[in-house]
Design an enzyme around this catalytic site. Structure first.
Site, PDB file in Angstrom:
ATOM      1  N   HIS A  46       5.193  -0.133  -0.599  1.00  0.00           N
ATOM      2  CA  HIS A  46       5.910  -1.008   0.334  1.00  0.00           C
ATOM      3  C   HIS A  46       4.894  -2.019   0.832  1.00  0.00           C
ATOM      4  O   HIS A  46       3.673  -1.826   0.668  1.00  0.00           O
ATOM      5  CB  HIS A  46       6.488  -0.215   1.518  1.00  0.00           C
ATOM      6  CG  HIS A  46       5.415   0.375   2.368  1.00  0.00           C
ATOM      7  ND1 HIS A  46       4.752   1.509   2.022  1.00  0.00           N
ATOM      8  CD2 HIS A  46       4.847  -0.060   3.512  1.00  0.00           C
ATOM      9  CE1 HIS A  46       3.823   1.774   2.926  1.00  0.00           C
ATOM     10  NE2 HIS A  46       3.851   0.830   3.846  1.00  0.00           N
ATOM     11  N   HIS A  75       0.839  -1.203   0.000  1.00  0.00           N
ATOM     12  CA  HIS A  75       0.000   0.000   0.000  1.00  0.00           C
ATOM     13  C   HIS A  75       0.867   1.242   0.000  1.00  0.00           C
ATOM     14  O   HIS A  75       2.088   1.189   0.075  1.00  0.00           O
ATOM     15  CB  HIS A  75      -0.989   0.010   1.184  1.00  0.00           C
ATOM     16  CG  HIS A  75      -0.395   0.382   2.497  1.00  0.00           C
ATOM     17  ND1 HIS A  75      -1.134   0.862   3.548  1.00  0.00           N
ATOM     18  CD2 HIS A  75       0.890   0.360   2.947  1.00  0.00           C
ATOM     19  CE1 HIS A  75      -0.349   1.110   4.583  1.00  0.00           C
ATOM     20  NE2 HIS A  75       0.875   0.813   4.255  1.00  0.00           N
ATOM     21  N   ASP A 105      -4.311 -10.829  -0.549  1.00  0.00           N
ATOM     22  CA  ASP A 105      -2.981 -11.442  -0.454  1.00  0.00           C
ATOM     23  C   ASP A 105      -2.156 -11.210  -1.724  1.00  0.00           C
ATOM     24  O   ASP A 105      -2.614 -11.500  -2.832  1.00  0.00           O
ATOM     25  CB  ASP A 105      -3.123 -12.942  -0.176  1.00  0.00           C
ATOM     26  CG  ASP A 105      -1.802 -13.560   0.271  1.00  0.00           C
ATOM     27  OD1 ASP A 105      -1.021 -12.860   0.959  1.00  0.00           O
ATOM     28  OD2 ASP A 105      -1.555 -14.725  -0.067  1.00  0.00           O
ATOM     29  N   HIS A 106      -0.964 -10.674  -1.550  1.00  0.00           N
ATOM     30  CA  HIS A 106      -0.048 -10.342  -2.645  1.00  0.00           C
ATOM     31  C   HIS A 106      -0.628  -9.305  -3.594  1.00  0.00           C
ATOM     32  O   HIS A 106      -0.299  -9.279  -4.786  1.00  0.00           O
ATOM     33  CB  HIS A 106       0.401 -11.607  -3.397  1.00  0.00           C
ATOM     34  CG  HIS A 106       1.344 -12.442  -2.576  1.00  0.00           C
ATOM     35  ND1 HIS A 106       0.922 -13.175  -1.495  1.00  0.00           N
ATOM     36  CD2 HIS A 106       2.678 -12.625  -2.662  1.00  0.00           C
ATOM     37  CE1 HIS A 106       1.967 -13.787  -0.951  1.00  0.00           C
ATOM     38  NE2 HIS A 106       3.038 -13.458  -1.640  1.00  0.00           N
ATOM     39  N   CYS A 161       5.210   4.958   5.355  1.00  0.00           N
ATOM     40  CA  CYS A 161       4.071   4.396   4.618  1.00  0.00           C
ATOM     41  C   CYS A 161       3.679   5.252   3.423  1.00  0.00           C
ATOM     42  O   CYS A 161       2.788   4.884   2.660  1.00  0.00           O
ATOM     43  CB  CYS A 161       2.864   4.198   5.549  1.00  0.00           C
ATOM     44  SG  CYS A 161       2.985   2.664   6.500  1.00  0.00           S
ATOM     45  N   HIS A 208       3.370  -4.978   3.848  1.00  0.00           N
ATOM     46  CA  HIS A 208       3.285  -5.399   5.243  1.00  0.00           C
ATOM     47  C   HIS A 208       2.883  -6.865   5.286  1.00  0.00           C
ATOM     48  O   HIS A 208       2.150  -7.337   4.410  1.00  0.00           O
ATOM     49  CB  HIS A 208       2.223  -4.603   6.014  1.00  0.00           C
ATOM     50  CG  HIS A 208       2.573  -3.165   6.201  1.00  0.00           C
ATOM     51  ND1 HIS A 208       3.448  -2.735   7.176  1.00  0.00           N
ATOM     52  CD2 HIS A 208       2.177  -2.049   5.537  1.00  0.00           C
ATOM     53  CE1 HIS A 208       3.557  -1.411   7.098  1.00  0.00           C
ATOM     54  NE2 HIS A 208       2.794  -0.971   6.119  1.00  0.00           N
ATOM     55  N   GLU A 260      -0.889  -4.611  11.574  1.00  0.00           N
ATOM     56  CA  GLU A 260      -0.072  -4.169  10.441  1.00  0.00           C
ATOM     57  C   GLU A 260       1.412  -4.404  10.685  1.00  0.00           C
ATOM     58  O   GLU A 260       2.163  -4.739   9.776  1.00  0.00           O
ATOM     59  CB  GLU A 260      -0.312  -2.682  10.177  1.00  0.00           C
ATOM     60  CG  GLU A 260       0.365  -2.180   8.915  1.00  0.00           C
ATOM     61  CD  GLU A 260       0.342  -0.667   8.813  1.00  0.00           C
ATOM     62  OE1 GLU A 260      -0.360  -0.159   7.948  1.00  0.00           O
ATOM     63  OE2 GLU A 260       1.008  -0.001   9.623  1.00  0.00           O
TER      64      GLU A 260
HETATM   65 NI    NI Z   1       2.561   0.918   5.469  1.00  0.00          NI
END
Ligand code: NI
Length: 137
Positions: A39, A14, A79-80, A33, A41, A126
């Site tokens: 990037h 995100h 996911d992914h 972020c 998580h 997160e």
């Molecule tokens: Ni983040």
């Protein structure tokens, strides 16, 4: 009334940013972020449901069934994936953990009722130090 929790995991990318801010201002507000190149998580999702124990099974719900609902309703979508770009229930929303928890709640609420329970809490972890809990309001 009893509560039971199922954990599932997903990895997703995100970026937290506002179009109206410069990259530098975004970095000030959102920190790492807001990296313009995205990037990821390693998220953990804890879904807590509540209800009465079924006297025939001794269960509130079958946790495997609950796990399958979570997987089919939200994990496959997340996911992914890139939360900003690819997740339909996050479309047009800021990709924060708060909004993610609300979005996941909305995706799961009806299916949990269908298996004879009620959603109590959606907790999205997160990072090691940060998590969000949503109780439906
Ligand atoms: Ni983040």
């Amino acid at each position: 009334m009893i509560h039971i929790t199922r954990r599932e995991r997903f990895n997703a990318a995100h970026r937290l940013f506002s179009d109206e801010l410069t990259d530098e201002q975004n970095m000030e507000v959102f920190g790492k972020c807001s990296n313009p190149n995205w990037h990821g998580h390693n998220y953990e999702l804890f879904v807590t449901v509540k209800g009465e124990i079924d006297s025939e099974t001794g269960f509130l719900v079958n946790l495997k069934t609950l796990g399958n609902i979570i997987k089919s309703k939200v994990i496959v979508k997340l996911d992914h994936r890139n939360i900003n770009l690819e997740v339909d229930f996050m479309d047009g929303k800021f990709a924060s953990t708060e909004n993610l928890a609300v979005g996941i709640w909305n995706e799961l609420e009806k299916s949990v009722i269908e298996i004879g329970a009620e959603l109590h809490c959606v907790k999205v972890v997160e990072s090691e130090n940060n998590y969000v809990e949503y109780y439906g309001s």
